[in-house]
Design a protein around this motif. Structure first.
Motif, PDB file in Angstrom:
ATOM      1  N   ASP A  72       0.838  -1.205   0.000  1.00 47.01           N
ATOM      2  CA  ASP A  72       0.000   0.000   0.000  1.00 47.01           C
ATOM      3  C   ASP A  72       0.866   1.247   0.000  1.00 47.01           C
ATOM      4  O   ASP A  72       0.589   2.222   0.699  1.00 47.01           O
ATOM      5  CB  ASP A  72      -0.960   0.004   1.192  1.00 47.01           C
ATOM      6  CG  ASP A  72      -0.259  -0.338   2.500  1.00 47.01           C
ATOM      7  OD1 ASP A  72       0.992  -0.314   2.527  1.00 47.01           O
ATOM      8  OD2 ASP A  72      -0.954  -0.630   3.489  1.00 47.01           O
ATOM      9  N   ASN A  75      -0.501   4.805  -0.129  1.00 48.22           N
ATOM     10  CA  ASN A  75      -1.090   5.458   1.042  1.00 48.22           C
ATOM     11  C   ASN A  75      -0.051   6.176   1.893  1.00 48.22           C
ATOM     12  O   ASN A  75      -0.399   6.983   2.752  1.00 48.22           O
ATOM     13  CB  ASN A  75      -1.814   4.428   1.915  1.00 48.22           C
ATOM     14  CG  ASN A  75      -3.061   3.883   1.250  1.00 48.22           C
ATOM     15  OD1 ASN A  75      -3.733   4.602   0.528  1.00 48.22           O
ATOM     16  ND2 ASN A  75      -3.353   2.612   1.479  1.00 48.22           N
ATOM     17  N   VAL A  76       1.231   5.837   1.679  1.00 47.21           N
ATOM     18  CA  VAL A  76       2.281   6.431   2.511  1.00 47.21           C
ATOM     19  C   VAL A  76       2.318   7.947   2.286  1.00 47.21           C
ATOM     20  O   VAL A  76       2.405   8.421   1.158  1.00 47.21           O
ATOM     21  CB  VAL A  76       3.658   5.809   2.184  1.00 47.21           C
ATOM     22  CG1 VAL A  76       4.762   6.537   2.952  1.00 47.21           C
ATOM     23  CG2 VAL A  76       3.660   4.333   2.529  1.00 47.21           C
ATOM     24  N   THR A  79      -1.741   8.975   5.044  1.00 44.70           N
ATOM     25  CA  THR A  79      -2.366   8.534   6.286  1.00 44.70           C
ATOM     26  C   THR A  79      -1.384   8.730   7.442  1.00 44.70           C
ATOM     27  O   THR A  79      -0.211   9.035   7.238  1.00 44.70           O
ATOM     28  CB  THR A  79      -2.772   7.047   6.217  1.00 44.70           C
ATOM     29  OG1 THR A  79      -1.578   6.240   6.213  1.00 44.70           O
ATOM     30  CG2 THR A  79      -3.581   6.758   4.966  1.00 44.70           C
ATOM     31  N   ARG A  81      -0.377   6.385   9.551  1.00 50.27           N
ATOM     32  CA  ARG A  81       0.343   5.185  10.004  1.00 50.27           C
ATOM     33  C   ARG A  81       1.030   4.376   8.913  1.00 50.27           C
ATOM     34  O   ARG A  81       1.853   3.536   9.232  1.00 50.27           O
ATOM     35  CB  ARG A  81      -0.621   4.226  10.727  1.00 50.27           C
ATOM     36  CG  ARG A  81      -1.596   4.902  11.678  1.00 50.27           C
ATOM     37  CD  ARG A  81      -0.951   5.382  12.936  1.00 50.27           C
ATOM     38  NE  ARG A  81      -1.888   6.244  13.693  1.00 50.27           N
ATOM     39  CZ  ARG A  81      -1.514   7.240  14.453  1.00 50.27           C
ATOM     40  NH1 ARG A  81      -0.238   7.540  14.580  1.00 50.27           N
ATOM     41  NH2 ARG A  81      -2.399   7.968  15.091  1.00 50.27           N
ATOM     42  N   HIS A  82       0.693   4.560   7.643  1.00 54.74           N
ATOM     43  CA  HIS A  82       1.269   3.697   6.611  1.00 54.74           C
ATOM     44  C   HIS A  82       2.749   4.005   6.398  1.00 54.74           C
ATOM     45  O   HIS A  82       3.136   5.167   6.288  1.00 54.74           O
ATOM     46  CB  HIS A  82       0.518   3.858   5.278  1.00 54.74           C
ATOM     47  CG  HIS A  82      -0.770   3.100   5.237  1.00 54.74           C
ATOM     48  ND1 HIS A  82      -1.986   3.681   5.491  1.00 54.74           N
ATOM     49  CD2 HIS A  82      -1.020   1.791   4.971  1.00 54.74           C
ATOM     50  CE1 HIS A  82      -2.942   2.777   5.388  1.00 54.74           C
ATOM     51  NE2 HIS A  82      -2.386   1.618   5.083  1.00 54.74           N
ATOM     52  N   HIS A  83       3.549   2.939   6.299  1.00 60.62           N
ATOM     53  CA  HIS A  83       4.989   3.082   6.075  1.00 60.62           C
ATOM     54  C   HIS A  83       5.488   1.984   5.138  1.00 60.62           C
ATOM     55  O   HIS A  83       4.894   0.903   5.061  1.00 60.62           O
ATOM     56  CB  HIS A  83       5.767   2.989   7.388  1.00 60.62           C
ATOM     57  CG  HIS A  83       5.370   4.004   8.411  1.00 60.62           C
ATOM     58  ND1 HIS A  83       5.537   5.355   8.199  1.00 60.62           N
ATOM     59  CD2 HIS A  83       4.797   3.866   9.632  1.00 60.62           C
ATOM     60  CE1 HIS A  83       5.079   6.008   9.261  1.00 60.62           C
ATOM     61  NE2 HIS A  83       4.620   5.135  10.137  1.00 60.62           N
ATOM     62  N   THR A  84       6.594   2.278   4.459  1.00 58.20           N
ATOM     63  CA  THR A  84       7.280   1.213   3.712  1.00 58.20           C
ATOM     64  C   THR A  84       8.266   0.509   4.636  1.00 58.20           C
ATOM     65  O   THR A  84       8.381  -0.710   4.624  1.00 58.20           O
ATOM     66  CB  THR A  84       8.029   1.781   2.503  1.00 58.20           C
ATOM     67  OG1 THR A  84       8.917   2.826   2.921  1.00 58.20           O
ATOM     68  CG2 THR A  84       7.076   2.324   1.464  1.00 58.20           C
TER      69      THR A  84
END
Length: 875
Positions: A72, A75-76, A79, A81-84
């Motif tokens: 995802d 989404n980074v 949002t 909370r999203h992380h790679t």
């Protein structure tokens, strides 16, 4: 509480208070697990221990594991909370403690160590897991309205260990929202999941079925970034001290302040997240490429660069971000400091390369958009659409960001076929998954925990031993018949396992009723060596006595090439400098391959210098020694480590006198003279800032010398010379050929001019302007321009269009004198319209223009059309 302190508190709690073995984070590159592209969960590197097939070093382990997830990535930045890249704090039990202790200790850490308010903690459980409910409600005393049964509380990630789980949430307060999405079970940010306790009871098979695990296990994962957000009272992870210093650096470079605009904040968040991923991926030995994990790195890095451009950062900037990341992470990962220059070099080269790609991608995209508009491509709704296949080609082949394609297409009034793009992406992922699954099935080993590891040996002697274990697709077999591909473990194995770039040994294992052709040798995480092979001529039975023979000739070739690889690296560092870093290697019986960081191709002189240095050391017959010692001592001696490799406390140091010292577990010669000679057979680029050298040693180098001698003698015969006179003979023939070409060119030029003189005499004149159009026979566009210049010189007031066929392509040139231009002639427009007749395009200025075309059969028509257009301009 700072992020580094949270990590240390967690690991210390489980190490010192709960008797866990603390392990360093494993590499992001999965070891001996082809089913995974990258480590994406804390338990992933420990999978063999969970399945019970391999005995763990301790039955209680705790780690802070580096993880990468890109499912995802879109989404980074958008949002909270999203992380790679993220770190997963975990405590693990392999057949030791289970639900009671896992729940009790999680509660103790949260409420007593980092002192979270217990009244703000909530949990979810799997509906059928009454045991977990009782522990939370009765043992911990959590109110019933703080316990939520959810059907999706069952954790699994592909094949392997899985089971019901219990998630712990923290209520961040009503200021985060009170709508339905900000209630427990909703997707809002108010109730933040901070820890997941997985009770591994099952082993998921590749067919989707579930088998009970031999031993029940505990796998927990607490997100470091989320805990930091809670403890530092931040509304999103990016505002914690794990990210914000990177945001501040990007803000300084761009002049865009955080918190001023939504678009700017997204870009700053993306850069801060991706900089962490880039730094750690390169540190673990991943290099940008167009496939596999290298493709993941390239995608992340290029996305960061693109968002930098959106912030207005024009110069390369990733190096600045990497410096900040390393400064922040060095307390937990001091090895980043040792690799800092290398990480920055790899990232910087890829960043610069992307600038070129970005420009080329925009040009190609413009052509594709023009073609789409020309053919009026539409979807079923009647909208003009840019095909998903084209989007994928730009994305996959040229690294052109999907979002940028969509943005530019929208500016041209086109929507993008996202479904088609996603279908192409899914097809590519499925091909990669199938390939990994095929390899995974072949190398899977059965349960080895019943084996007494202390009784196993690796004495390098052929002879009789016992075949302890036979398996296929991870299942233990009592016997295997002719044609069966198997894995096997011996009581004593003289076969050397794959590692350090060297492929594993081969040979033959012979039993009472059959034999095994050994195709490769590998090693499990606990150190057990196993072979991969195929049963031939009968049946092999587990437990029988067998005779083992290693292919010694092949082993000796591997040893020569492995020592040669060490010597090559040492020579490269002498010629190019200490900035040379290994980026990979492959040791085969017939050749060796060495990848290293360097920004440009080596010159012939540099290649010769490297060869000379290695061969000089071979002639010295320098002794090669192998010693085991503590890793700190090895580093103090200057021993180089294989990039991305994980080492234990005791390491094996291979020394070629004082010429080379490396940590290595491979096979080597006893002295350099055994190499015979060393020869580089190829030098090429394989990626951004990465070069590859291939070389041969021993008999292979000698055979190549013989082939060279044969080629030289054959060339001398063909040139009617001897070997020493070849160069002189070639130079003489080249001079003769050059003279002949000049003579031929002059003859052709005179012929063309003679033809043009006749046409000039009959040129049409309109309003005082001579008009001439003709098809002439010349070889290239330059000669065509010379012909046009000749006509213009003979006709001072003129407009000329000439065409020629060069193979299957058309060239057109147009020229007009100054007076013709004043009269209204514009050769750019003439050429542009004429070229369309033969399927081409082009243009230029009023006085000079040129174009190309595809249809040679329409060349005369195109020239005639040009004459007609010129005439019309003079009306």
């Amino acid at each position: 509480m700072k992020g580094n302190d949270i990590r240390e508190s967690y690991l210390s709690f489980f190490e010192n208070k709960k008797d866990h073995l603390r392990l360093k984070s494993f590499s992001l590159i999965p070891k001996d697990d082809p089913s995974l592209l990258l480590i994406g969960a804390g338990m992933a590197p420990l999978k063999p221990f969970f399945t019970g097939k391999v005995e763990p070093p301790r039955h209680r382990i705790t780690t802070s594991q580096k993880c990468i997830r890109t499912g995802d990535i879109g989404n980074v930045g958008y949002t909270a909370r999203h992380h790679t890249f993220f770190e997963m704090l975990g405590n693990f039990s392999f057949g030791d403690y289970f639900k009671k202790e896992a729940i009790s200790w999680a509660w103790e850490f949260l409420t007593e160590v980092i002192k979270l308010d217990s009244s703000r903690l909530y949990v979810t459980i799997y509906p059928d897991d009454k045991e977990a409910y009782d522990y939370w409600h009765t043992m911990i005393g959590l109110p019933e309205n703080h316990i939520y049964p959810l059907a999706d509380n069952f954790w699994e990630i592909g094949e392997g260990p899985c089971g019901p789980d219990s998630e712990i949430f923290f209520d961040q307060g009503e200021e985060f929202g009170t709508d339905p999405e900000n209630q427990m079970g909703g997707d809002g940010d108010r109730f933040l999941e901070i820890w997941n306790l997985v009770f591994s009871q099952y082993d998921r098979q590749k067919d989707g079925s579930y088998l009970p695990l031999a031993k029940k296990n505990i796998d927990t994962g607490a997100g470091l970034e989320r805990l930091a957000a809670v403890l530092q009272h931040k509304k999103n992870n990016f505002e914690t001290d794990l990210f914000f210093p990177i945001i501040e650096e990007a803000s300084t470079l761009s002049g865009v302040s955080y918190g001023k605009s939504a678009q700017g904040d997204v870009a700053l968040k993306v850069i801060s997240d991706h900089a962490r991923a880039i730094t750690n991926m390169i540190a673990d030995g991943i290099l940008p490429s167009n496939e596999g994990r290298g493709y993941v790195l390239r995608r992340i890095l290029r996305r960061a660069v693109r968002f930098g451009k959106l912030l207005g950062i024009q110069d390369p900037f990733m190096g600045h971000m990497i410096d900040v990341v390393i400064d922040m992470m060095k307390p937990a990962y001091p090895e980043l400091l040792d690799k800092q220059a290398y990480i920055k070099k790899v990232a910087g080269m890829e960043e610069e390369r992307f600038q070129t790609t970005l420009n080329a991608g925009i040009d190609l995209l413009s052509e594709m958009i023009e073609d789409t508009q020309k053919h009026n491509e539409k979807n079923i709704s009647g909208e003009r659409v840019f095909s998903g296949e084209r989007v994928f080609k730009l994305y996959d082949t040229y690294g052109f960001p999907w979002e940028l394609t969509q943005e530019i297409a929208a500016e041209k009034g086109l929507s993008v076929d996202k479904a088609g793009f996603e279908a192409a992406m899914a097809e590519q992922k499925e091909r990669a998954r199938a390939a990994r699954a095929k390899v995974s099935a072949k190398v899977a080993t059965p349960d080895t925990t019943k084996l007494d590891i202390s009784s196993l040996s690796t004495i390098d002697e052929d002879g009789t031993t016992k075949l302890l274990l036979v398996g296929k697709d991870g299942k233990e077999l009592a016997s295997a018949a002719d044609g069966t591909e198997i894995t096997a473990i011996l009581l004593n194995t003289p076969f050397h396992a794959e590692g350090g770039g060297q492929i594993g040994d081969t040979g033959i294992i012979t039993g009472a009723e059959g034999s095994i052709i050994v195709e490769n040798t590998k090693k499990l995480p606990d150190g057990i060596t196993y072979i991969i092979g195929e049963v031939k001529e009968g049946i092999i039975r587990a437990g029988e006595e067998v005779n083992v023979v290693v292919d010694r000739d092949r082993r000796e070739k591997l040893a020569r090439n492995h020592t040669g690889t060490h010597m090559l690296q040492a020579a490269l560092r002498r010629v190019l400098g200490d900035q040379v870093n290994q980026a990979g290697s492959l040791v085969l019986p017939d050749r060796l391959r060495f990848d290293f960081t360097w920004p440009e191709a080596l010159s012939a002189k540099q290649i010769r210098e490297v060869e000379d240095i290695v061969n000089a050391e071979i002639i010295k017959n320098t002794s090669v020694s192998i010693n085991e010692m503590p890793i700190d001592k090895a580093k103090n001696l200057g021993a180089m480590a294989l990039f991305g490799e994980k080492y234990g406390d005791i390491v094996r140091v291979v020394s070629v006198g004082e010429f080379s010292k490396e940590l290595c577990g491979g096979t080597h010669v006893s002295n350099t003279g055994e190499l015979g000679s060393f020869r580089i057979i190829g030098e090429s680029g394989i990626g951004s800032g990465v070069r590859r050298i291939e070389a041969v040693t021993g008999w292979a180098a000698y055979e190549m010398m013989q082939e060279d001698r044969k080629l030289i003698n054959s060339a001398a015969d063909a040139l009617k010379s001897n070997s020493t006179g070849i160069l002189e003979r070639i130079e003489k023939l080249q001079a003769e050929l050059k003279d002949a070409e000049h003579e031929l060119s002059a003859l052709k030029k005179n012929k063309v001019q003679d033809e043009l003189k006749e046409l000039i005499q009959n040129a049409e004149v309109k309003n005082g302007v001579s008009i001439l159009g003709a098809v002439v026979h010349v070889d290239n566009i330059n000669e065509l321009r010379e012909a046009a210049d000749f006509v213009k010189a003979k006709l001072p007031v003129s407009a000329v269009i000439l065409g020629t066929a060069a193979g299957d392509k058309v060239n057109l040139v147009g020229m007009a004198s100054p007076d013709a231009v004043k009269a209204g002639i514009h050769m750019g427009k003439v050429i542009s319209q004429a070229a369309k007749i033969c399927g081409g395009g082009g243009g230029g200025k009023p006085a000079n223009a040129q174009a190309g075309g595809k249809d040679v059969s329409k060349l005369a028509d195109a020239v005639a059309q040009g004459v007609k257009i010129i005439s019309g301009m003079l009306d």
